[in-house]
Design an enzyme around this catalytic site. Structure first.
Site, PDB file in Angstrom:
ATOM      1  N   ASP A   9       0.708  -1.254   0.139  1.00  0.00           N
ATOM      2  CA  ASP A   9      -0.060  -0.014  -0.040  1.00  0.00           C
ATOM      3  C   ASP A   9       0.751   1.130  -0.077  1.00  0.00           C
ATOM      4  O   ASP A   9       2.004   1.279  -0.410  1.00  0.00           O
ATOM      5  CB  ASP A   9      -0.965   0.099   1.100  1.00  0.00           C
ATOM      6  CG  ASP A   9      -2.127   0.599   1.164  1.00  0.00           C
ATOM      7  OD1 ASP A   9      -1.983   1.589   0.215  1.00  0.00           O
ATOM      8  OD2 ASP A   9      -3.126   0.581   1.493  1.00  0.00           O
ATOM      9  N   GLY A  31       5.507  -0.651  -3.687  1.00  0.00           N
ATOM     10  CA  GLY A  31       4.468   0.032  -2.635  1.00  0.00           C
ATOM     11  C   GLY A  31       3.740   1.090  -3.683  1.00  0.00           C
ATOM     12  O   GLY A  31       3.863   1.180  -4.963  1.00  0.00           O
ATOM     13  N   HIS A  32       2.895   1.718  -3.015  1.00  0.00           N
ATOM     14  CA  HIS A  32       2.125   2.767  -3.855  1.00  0.00           C
ATOM     15  C   HIS A  32       2.430   4.450  -3.654  1.00  0.00           C
ATOM     16  O   HIS A  32       1.795   5.279  -3.949  1.00  0.00           O
ATOM     17  CB  HIS A  32       0.417   2.997  -3.300  1.00  0.00           C
ATOM     18  CG  HIS A  32      -0.321   1.520  -3.578  1.00  0.00           C
ATOM     19  ND1 HIS A  32      -1.394   1.519  -3.011  1.00  0.00           N
ATOM     20  CD2 HIS A  32       0.221   0.180  -4.335  1.00  0.00           C
ATOM     21  CE1 HIS A  32      -1.835   0.147  -3.661  1.00  0.00           C
ATOM     22  NE2 HIS A  32      -0.681  -0.313  -4.156  1.00  0.00           N
ATOM     23  N   GLY A  33       3.874   4.534  -3.441  1.00  0.00           N
ATOM     24  CA  GLY A  33       4.371   5.902  -3.120  1.00  0.00           C
ATOM     25  C   GLY A  33       4.218   6.507  -2.084  1.00  0.00           C
ATOM     26  O   GLY A  33       3.681   5.977  -0.957  1.00  0.00           O
TER      27      GLY A  33
END
Length: 188
Positions: A9, A31-33
């Site tokens: 996430d 991940g999502h940054g």
């Protein structure tokens, strides 16, 4: 500071009532940054300001420097700086998404009169590779728009050497200087 975050996430999520946050030397991916948001879910009044992200690296992440808000929210996200960022095969290197709504219908046609106001956002010295053709995506609310968006010294090329990178915008206002790709919706 000085951390490696690998997750399924957001590596870091900055939510409402956060201010004066300094993120330095973080390596994110997978991940999502590093995300400001999501903000404004269920009409929430968001208040986020004074966010400084510097000297960070995104490796194989879904997003890089991201701001995401739900439609129909209110409040603000302002005074945000992303500086000295390295990208390695990142899907969405620079992204503002004011249509964030996982697993639901986009409400843009519903003519919502509310949106989190995004302003005074600076992206500087961001370089590296994008895994997708769209390296810069500034998708701002059709009712509020994003103001005072600044991109300076950006060099995002394709992770696939023969493909060019591009940008796309909805209702984003500001300036860019020395940017690859160009951001035609902003003033040079």
């Amino acid at each position: 500071m000085n951390s490696v975050i690998q997750t399924g996430d957001d590596c870091i999520a900055i939510n409402t009532l956060c201010s004066n946050i300094n993120i330095t030397g973080v390596t994110c991916g997978p991940g999502h940054g590093i995300s400001v948001g999501s903000l404004g879910m269920n009409g929430e009044v968001a208040k986020v300001e004074g966010i400084y992200v510097q000297n960070c690296t995104f490796t194989g992440s879904t997003n890089g420097a991201r701001i995401k808000t739900w439609q129909g929210g209110a409040g603000y996200a302002r005074h945000i700086i992303f500086d000295d960022i390295t990208l390695i095969n990142t899907d969405n290197p620079i992204i503002i998404d004011q249509y964030y709504c996982p697993n639901c219908v986009n409400q843009a046609s519903n003519n919502l009169n509310f949106a989190v106001q995004i302003s005074d956002v600076s992206y500087s010295r961001i370089r590296g590779t994008s895994a997708t053709p769209t390296a810069i995506s500034l998708m701002c609310s059709q009712t509020q728009g994003c103001t005072d968006i600044r991109l300076m010294h950006i060099k995002i090329t394709s992770a696939h050497s023969s493909e060019p990178t591009s940008s796309k915008c909805i209702n984003a206002h500001g300036k860019y200087t020395d940017s690859i790709p160009k951001v035609d919706c902003l003033l040079p």
